[in-house]
Scaffold this active site. Structure first.
Site, PDB file in Angstrom:
ATOM      1  N   MET A  11       0.875  -1.191   0.000  1.00  0.00           N
ATOM      2  CA  MET A  11       0.000   0.000   0.000  1.00  0.00           C
ATOM      3  C   MET A  11       0.898   1.223   0.000  1.00  0.00           C
ATOM      4  O   MET A  11       2.063   1.143   0.404  1.00  0.00           O
ATOM      5  CB  MET A  11      -0.829   0.105   1.295  1.00  0.00           C
ATOM      6  N   ASP A  13       0.983   4.511   2.151  1.00  0.00           N
ATOM      7  CA  ASP A  13       0.380   5.051   3.373  1.00  0.00           C
ATOM      8  C   ASP A  13       0.273   6.570   3.283  1.00  0.00           C
ATOM      9  O   ASP A  13       1.263   7.258   2.979  1.00  0.00           O
ATOM     10  CB  ASP A  13       1.226   4.669   4.598  1.00  0.00           C
ATOM     11  N   GLY A  39       1.573  -1.166   3.701  1.00  0.00           N
ATOM     12  CA  GLY A  39       0.931  -2.440   3.363  1.00  0.00           C
ATOM     13  C   GLY A  39       1.578  -3.504   4.229  1.00  0.00           C
ATOM     14  O   GLY A  39       2.809  -3.560   4.332  1.00  0.00           O
ATOM     15  N   ASN A 185      -2.339 -10.366  17.017  1.00  0.00           N
ATOM     16  CA  ASN A 185      -2.297  -9.528  18.216  1.00  0.00           C
ATOM     17  C   ASN A 185      -3.485  -9.939  19.094  1.00  0.00           C
ATOM     18  O   ASN A 185      -4.220 -10.886  18.756  1.00  0.00           O
ATOM     19  CB  ASN A 185      -2.273  -8.031  17.865  1.00  0.00           C
ATOM     20  N   LEU A 222       1.877  -8.460  22.019  1.00  0.00           N
ATOM     21  CA  LEU A 222       1.157  -7.790  23.113  1.00  0.00           C
ATOM     22  C   LEU A 222       1.510  -6.301  23.185  1.00  0.00           C
ATOM     23  O   LEU A 222       1.443  -5.708  24.261  1.00  0.00           O
ATOM     24  CB  LEU A 222       1.520  -8.472  24.444  1.00  0.00           C
ATOM     25  N   GLU A 224       3.261  -3.009  23.886  1.00  0.00           N
ATOM     26  CA  GLU A 224       4.371  -2.643  24.785  1.00  0.00           C
ATOM     27  C   GLU A 224       4.659  -3.721  25.838  1.00  0.00           C
ATOM     28  O   GLU A 224       5.681  -3.683  26.518  1.00  0.00           O
ATOM     29  CB  GLU A 224       4.098  -1.301  25.450  1.00  0.00           C
ATOM     30  N   GLN A 225       3.738  -4.698  25.944  1.00  0.00           N
ATOM     31  CA  GLN A 225       3.954  -5.797  26.908  1.00  0.00           C
ATOM     32  C   GLN A 225       4.796  -6.918  26.314  1.00  0.00           C
ATOM     33  O   GLN A 225       5.001  -7.953  26.955  1.00  0.00           O
ATOM     34  CB  GLN A 225       2.611  -6.372  27.367  1.00  0.00           C
ATOM     35  N   ASP A 253       4.050  -5.358  12.039  1.00  0.00           N
ATOM     36  CA  ASP A 253       4.743  -5.831  10.826  1.00  0.00           C
ATOM     37  C   ASP A 253       6.253  -5.853  11.047  1.00  0.00           C
ATOM     38  O   ASP A 253       6.948  -6.744  10.555  1.00  0.00           O
ATOM     39  CB  ASP A 253       4.416  -4.921   9.638  1.00  0.00           C
ATOM     40  N   SER A 283      10.965   0.551  16.368  1.00  0.00           N
ATOM     41  CA  SER A 283      10.195   1.153  15.265  1.00  0.00           C
ATOM     42  C   SER A 283       9.179   2.187  15.760  1.00  0.00           C
ATOM     43  O   SER A 283       8.905   3.167  15.061  1.00  0.00           O
ATOM     44  CB  SER A 283       9.494   0.074  14.437  1.00  0.00           C
TER      45      SER A 283
END
Ligand code: RIB
Length: 308
Positions: A11, A13, A39, A185, A222, A224-225, A253, A283
């Site tokens: 894609m 963005d 994407g 997730n 998860l 930040e976990q 990703d 990231s």
């Protein structure tokens, strides 16, 4: 080194940084806009390539300037584009993204050319797919093509990883049972299993139910976990890192691309998860999706901070 094949979406963005979402009928000024390559499939391919993996993509771009942007980006990253095709008369995939000050995002996707990636396109890539270390899939192409890719991987004996994003209800249990890795997730896991996933314990319970369907390894991201592993090697959790998040778009990703790269090299799931948790934490300290992914040198400078 064997290649990683990503069969999936690309894609462009269109990212607007906002103070808040406008109400219906309201016009609001937003402070900043940026355009970038995205994407889920292309993001995962880009993360792996930036870390030194040999990556091929099987995807479709449209008949517009966004296609040129995406192709140039694949070339810059050294991604094999022999099975990237243009679709005449169709737009490329685009994703308007809204990022709020708290770093959280809302994403719309227009599949465009991605919806034209067919089982026959995957069959054409089979001579290369059979030599890959891993096939990586997501759900931004048609489900029939995802299922076909799983069947091809199964027949060829090539390990296959599915990131079930964006979340889709009612995925074929037969195809789930053919997966080596399933990487959802928490909300995707809840939709897949029909179970509430509001804690690490609940995530482990839901993930266990997928093992009964035949998945070998479930890795739940998860945020930040950190991430949770439930699979034939047992159960464990990799802690997250405390960072100042600026933009969480594409963090999942980043995790998958980094995991795919490390696991393909030595088959060590735990170590690949540790690297992937740190890479995705790094990231979110940058802006945008692929634009926030570090290469090997930049990632080496990211000293993984304390667990969150
Ligand atoms: O996961 C983030 C990605 O989702 C963005 O790059 C956007 O393109 C959508 O596919």
């Amino acid at each position: 080194m064997k290649k990683i094949a990503v069969i999936g979406s690309n894609m462009v963005d269109l990212i607007t940084y906002i103070d808040r979402m406008p109400a219906q009928g309201e016009t609001l000024e937003a402070p900043r806009f940026a355009m970038g390559c995205g994407g889920k499939g292309a993001n995962q391919a880009a993360a792996a390539a930036l870390l030194g993996a040999h990556v091929m993509m099987v995807t479709k771009v449209g008949d517009d300037a966004f296609a040129d942007t995406t192709l140039a980006n694949f070339q810059r990253l050294g991604i094999d584009t022999r099975f990237v095709e243009r679709v005449p008369g169709v737009s490329s995939g685009v994703a308007p993204i809204f990022v709020q000050e708290n770093s959280h995002n809302s994403i719309l996707i227009v599949k465009g050319a991605n919806a034209h990636l067919t089982p026959a396109d995957i069959d054409r890539a089979e001579p290369l797919l059979r030599d890959c270390a891993l096939i990586v899939l997501q759900l931004e192409i048609e489900l029939a093509s995802v299922y076909h890719a799983i069947d091809v991987a199964h027949r060829l004996g090539v390990p296959v990883l599915l990131n079930p994003a964006p979340a889709v209800a009612g995925l074929s249990r037969q195809h789930l049972g053919r997966l080596d890795f399933l990487v959802p997730n928490e909300s995707e896991l809840a939709l897949l299993t029909g179970q509430p996933v509001d804690s690490a314990e609940a995530a482990a319970k839901a993930a266990r139910s997928l093992l009964e369907e035949g998945v070998r390894h479930v890795i739940v991201t998860l945020g930040e976990q950190g991430a949770l592993y439930v699979g034939e090697q047992g159960e464990w959790r990799v802690e997250g890192h405390r960072v100042d998040a600026r933009d969480t778009s594409g963090a999942g990703d980043a995790f998958i691309g980094c995991f795919a790269h490390h696991w393909s090299r030595d088959g060590d799931i735990h170590r690949a998860m540790q690297q992937a948790v740190a890479y995705s934490a790094c990231s979110v300290t940058g802006l945008g999706t692929q634009s926030s992914y570090p290469d090997t040198a930049a990632f080496a400078l990211f000293s993984a901070p304390l667990p969150a």
